[in-house]
Design an enzyme around this catalytic site. Structure first.
Site, PDB file in Angstrom:
ATOM      1  N   ASP A  52       0.811  -1.222   0.000  1.00  0.00           N
ATOM      2  CA  ASP A  52       0.000   0.000   0.000  1.00  0.00           C
ATOM      3  C   ASP A  52       0.847   1.276   0.000  1.00  0.00           C
ATOM      4  OD1 ASP A  52      -2.659  -0.811  -0.164  1.00  0.00           O
ATOM      5  OD2 ASP A  52      -2.855  -1.124   1.997  1.00  0.00           O
ATOM      6  N   ARG A  65       0.429  -1.599   7.544  1.00  0.00           N
ATOM      7  CA  ARG A  65       1.049  -0.386   6.986  1.00  0.00           C
ATOM      8  C   ARG A  65       2.011   0.312   7.953  1.00  0.00           C
ATOM      9  NH1 ARG A  65      -2.598   3.434   3.343  1.00  0.00           N
ATOM     10  NH2 ARG A  65      -0.477   3.891   2.633  1.00  0.00           N
ATOM     11  N   ARG A  83     -10.222   5.748  10.294  1.00  0.00           N
ATOM     12  CA  ARG A  83      -8.759   5.649  10.421  1.00  0.00           C
ATOM     13  C   ARG A  83      -8.243   6.607  11.505  1.00  0.00           C
ATOM     14  NH1 ARG A  83      -6.553   2.856   5.967  1.00  0.00           N
ATOM     15  NH2 ARG A  83      -8.079   1.277   5.402  1.00  0.00           N
ATOM     16  N   HIS A 131     -11.412   7.409   4.260  1.00  0.00           N
ATOM     17  CA  HIS A 131     -10.488   8.529   4.506  1.00  0.00           C
ATOM     18  C   HIS A 131     -11.181   9.800   4.040  1.00  0.00           C
ATOM     19  CE1 HIS A 131      -6.528   5.998   4.238  1.00  0.00           C
ATOM     20  NE2 HIS A 131      -6.627   6.476   5.468  1.00  0.00           N
ATOM     21  N   CYS A 182      -4.781   9.772  -3.331  1.00  0.00           N
ATOM     22  CA  CYS A 182      -4.110   8.806  -2.456  1.00  0.00           C
ATOM     23  C   CYS A 182      -2.649   8.602  -2.866  1.00  0.00           C
ATOM     24  CB  CYS A 182      -4.804   7.445  -2.503  1.00  0.00           C
ATOM     25  SG  CYS A 182      -6.474   7.477  -1.882  1.00  0.00           S
TER      26      CYS A 182
HETATM   27  N1  ARG Z   1      -5.254   0.225   0.847  1.00  0.00           N
HETATM   28  C1  ARG Z   1      -4.946   1.495   1.438  1.00  0.00           C
HETATM   29  C2  ARG Z   1      -5.536   1.542   2.847  1.00  0.00           C
HETATM   30  O1  ARG Z   1      -6.586   1.001   3.049  1.00  0.00           O
HETATM   31  C3  ARG Z   1      -5.512   2.598   0.599  1.00  0.00           C
HETATM   32  C4  ARG Z   1      -5.153   3.966   1.083  1.00  0.00           C
HETATM   33  C5  ARG Z   1      -5.778   5.049   0.278  1.00  0.00           C
HETATM   34  N2  ARG Z   1      -5.250   6.301   0.607  1.00  0.00           N
HETATM   35  C6  ARG Z   1      -5.945   7.443   0.785  1.00  0.00           C
HETATM   36  N3  ARG Z   1      -5.280   8.537   0.947  1.00  0.00           N
HETATM   37  N4  ARG Z   1      -7.249   7.457   0.831  1.00  0.00           N
HETATM   38  O2  ARG Z   1      -4.952   2.117   3.734  1.00  0.00           O
END
Ligand code: ARG
Length: 282
Positions: free
Chosen positions: A70, A95, A140, A169, A263
């Site tokens: 990612d 991550r 998040r 996000h 992203c």
């Molecule tokens: N697969 C990543 C996650 O779930 C995607 C992140 C996307 N980034 C963003 N800035 N919206 O963390």
């Protein structure tokens, strides 16, 4: 009559999708049972990179690391304002190892850098508009991260509650177009946050559910040119009506990880001027 829109050259940080893959599921877009076309993902990423250069922006790269599929979604690495950097603290174990890479990158370029104490996913959830910092929570970044970020940058934070898992996000539900203009999808926000957005931005561009589902709000604007996912066709038309220049990028493969144009882009600020140092400068 809309005011003329003025572009300014920006500085972006991106991460090539060398190790991009979908091998775990941390958002509703990710399905590890379907193979990813790495070559196509690379071409789509490269096109975003090329468009930025064609528009006169500076793009720097952070080295991708194996085992971090990612990392291509560089927006999550940090929040950067006025040369100060708050590096992410990721929510998901998958991550977490990205943060040291961003710490090193900024540190070795003499930014004033610190890692967040609270779960904070960088520009995925923190977007500056004028003097304000819009901040997302719900999936998040945590509420305490909003306070931490407000204190770190000394900028007023507007805390917004995200309520639809597809828009996990802030940058999947809202994009900053210039110092006072945003576009967003109201349905992604709790009613009280919708009310806040209506009051702050009465002239905002409102995206449809279809545009939001095409990740149209995951866009990068330089004040005039707006690079956005190609599927968001009515949003592109609205942008044009408002005097912006939409530029479509096909992100179908990058969407498999739950990310689009924004992203993949960590905004560092205005481009550094290429002008030589004045003579006699120390
Ligand atoms: N697969 C990543 C996650 O779930 C995607 C992140 C996307 N980034 C963003 N800035 N919206 O963390």
């Amino acid at each position: 009559m809309t005011a003329p829109r003025v572009a300014s050259a920006r500085r972006y940080l991106m991460c090539p999708p060398t190790y991009f893959d979908v091998v775990y599921c941390i958002n509703p877009w990710m399905d590890p049972s379907k193979p990813v076309d790495q070559r196509l993902a690379y071409l789509q990423w490269q096109r975003i990179y090329d468009v930025f250069l064609e528009l006169g922006h500076q793009v720097e790269l952070v080295a991708p690391l194996p085992g971090l599929p990612d990392m291509v979604y560089a927006a999550n690495g940090a929040t950067v304002l006025d040369g100060r950097v708050l590096v992410a603290r990721f929510r998901h174990e998958e991550r977490v190892a990205e943060s040291p890479a961003y710490l090193d990158w900024f540190d070795s370029r003499r930014f004033e850098v610190r890692q967040a104490d609270c779960v904070n996913e960088g520009q995925g959830d923190f977007l500056a508009v004028g003097e304000l910092l819009l901040a997302g929570r719900g999936f998040r970044s945590v509420r305490a991260a909003h306070t931490e970020t407000e204190t770190f940058f000394q900028r007023p934070v507007v805390s917004l509650n995200l309520v639809q898992a597809d828009f996990y996000h802030l940058d999947t539900a809202l994009a900053v177009l210039d110092e006072q203009t945003v576009m967003y999808y109201p349905g992604a926000f709790a009613p009280d946050s919708q009310q806040v957005l209506r009051q702050l931005f009465p002239d905002a561009i409102i995206a449809t559910a279809q545009d939001a589902a095409a990740f149209g709000l995951n866009a990068v604007s330089d004040g005039r040119n707006v690079v956005l996912p190609a599927g968001a066709t009515s949003l592109a038309a609205q942008l044009r009506e408002h005097g912006f220049e939409p530029i479509a990028a096909d992100v179908s493969e990058l969407l498999r990880g739950g990310g689009g144009v924004k992203c993949c882009t960590l905004e560092l600020g205005l481009a550094r001027s290429a002008a030589p140092e004045p003579k006699g400068a120390a």
